[in-house]
Design an enzyme around this catalytic site. Structure first.
Site, short mmCIF file in Angstrom:
data_model
loop_
_atom_site.label_atom_id
_atom_site.label_comp_id
_atom_site.label_asym_id
_atom_site.label_seq_id
_atom_site.Cartn_x
_atom_site.Cartn_y
_atom_site.Cartn_z
N ASP A 38 0.83 -1.32 0.21
CA ASP A 38 -0.01 0.04 0.11
C ASP A 38 0.78 1.22 -0.07
O ASP A 38 0.75 2.06 -0.75
CB ASP A 38 -1.07 -0.12 1.24
CG ASP A 38 -1.61 1.29 1.48
OD1 ASP A 38 -2.64 1.32 0.94
OD2 ASP A 38 -1.05 1.98 2.10
N GLU A 77 -2.17 -4.95 -3.86
CA GLU A 77 -1.06 -4.28 -2.93
C GLU A 77 -0.07 -5.27 -2.48
O GLU A 77 0.98 -4.87 -2.29
CB GLU A 77 -1.76 -3.44 -1.81
CG GLU A 77 -2.62 -2.24 -2.31
CD GLU A 77 -3.30 -1.44 -1.26
OE1 GLU A 77 -3.68 -0.51 -1.40
OE2 GLU A 77 -3.61 -2.10 -0.23
#
Lengths: 233, 233
Positions: free
Chosen positions: A55, A127
């Site tokens: 992320d 992610e």
């Protein structure tokens, strides 16, 4: 590694020139917590920590890309544009385009409840893949991957509904190289409380659009919108 | 560059071994929008775009640091810990410790209303400095700076109120190197609805704390808290 995984390893290599040195990281990225829970005897790790890292990797690389691509856009608009690129449904779509949904290891309950198609799960998967790639190969490798998968979408205008007309016009015109865009106020009329402004927009000295509005800013936006419309015709 | 700036450049070099190649980036990082507004004739850029970038640089480096430092902590706790490190008052405090508040260029209105001491402004300043350093020297230079300014705070336990007792105990004990920590249930008594559990915690086989609670988990937390108390005596 089973057969499905081999097929995935091959597709990563062929489509994105990515070869993991530490294959365990790739496997972990594609292991959902529901799978770990159903295979406790295998002592697996799920992909959640990699997602935490990925992320942040994505956030930086998207920020850097936008920062460099739009040298004139203020911080507020950059933040909006970034948010639209890294939001759940965008990332889930990138995961699907890469075929990642085929290869994630899910528990049976998750599989039966449609987890493989769920945006939140696919977003996390995208992610965690980036996190694994970062640990395996450093930042620039992730950047190269995003250059193939994510950034062309911005170049193609997929997120341009987030931009105002002037920004979008600038983005479109500068694809081919640096150009000079200027807006010229040609007329204003009427009493102060209902004044109207007329504007023209020029690209390297050539008139490409006209607009009007109740403020200079609105007239410029209108001129940019008209210029974009004509460019697309 | 005026005298104040020279003093700052020297202090960056002496305290953090940082020398900017592109001094304009450093100047931009220390230029608040209020200063730009009051000096329109100078065609300055404020630090807001650098803050956009620096925010993401910080997020990645803090994430990476926590990911590596706490290999056993699940994603949810990592996220909490990261949030406590990058929140406004933490970053403002880092900016003060580096003396950044002395060198930011503010407009007069902002100065008079106490902007130089405002957490939100100093937090943005810290991030824009990181953004400038990243552009000037790549990610690892920013990491080295954070290793001097931010990460030692985590090592010293400044954010450990964010951790539960077991996590904190692990963090404290593993400072000196790898150790094996285990929790042993020694007893449980009482009917199901008011059962009590007793636990002992061991470090490399040595008893370091005892606890009790209404669940195994609560008893382990209690044992860890007691162990920490004794370690600190």
């Amino acid at each position: 590694m089973d057969e499905m995984d081999n097929q995935f390893v091959t597709s990563l290599k062929e489509n994105y020139q990515i070869v993991f040195q530490e294959i365990g990281l790739l496997e972990q990225a594609f292991t959902h917590s529901s799978y770990v829970n159903e295979h406790r005897n295998m002592a697996l790790s799920d992909n959640e920590r990699l997602e935490f890292l990925g992320d942040a990797v994505l956030e930086l690389l998207v920020s850097q890309y936008l920062y460099r691509k739009f040298p004139e856009i203020p911080e507020g608009k950059l933040t909006k544009l970034r948010a639209s690129m890294v939001r759940e449904d965008s990332l889930a779509e990138f995961a699907r385009e890469c075929g990642f949904d085929q290869y994630i290891r899910l528990g049976k309950g998750e599989e039966n409840s449609g987890g493989r198609q769920r945006n939140s799960l696919l977003c996390d998967l995208f992610e965690s893949f980036l996190g694994a790639l970062y640990l395996d190969q450093e930042l620039e490798a992730v950047n190269q991957f995003l250059k193939k998968v994510v950034f062309p979408k911005v170049d193609a205008g997929a997120f341009s509904h987030e931009m105002d007309h002037k920004t979008k016009l600038q983005e479109v015109l500068q694809r081919a190289g640096d150009v000079f865009i200027d807006y010229r106020l040609t007329n204003e009329e009427g009493p102060a409380h209902e004044r109207v402004f007329w504007t023209e927009v020029y690209c390297d000295g050539q008139l490409i659009g006209r607009g009007q509005g109740k403020s200079k800013k609105a007239a410029e936006q209108d001129a940019a919108a008209n210029a974009l419309r004509q460019l697309n015709e």
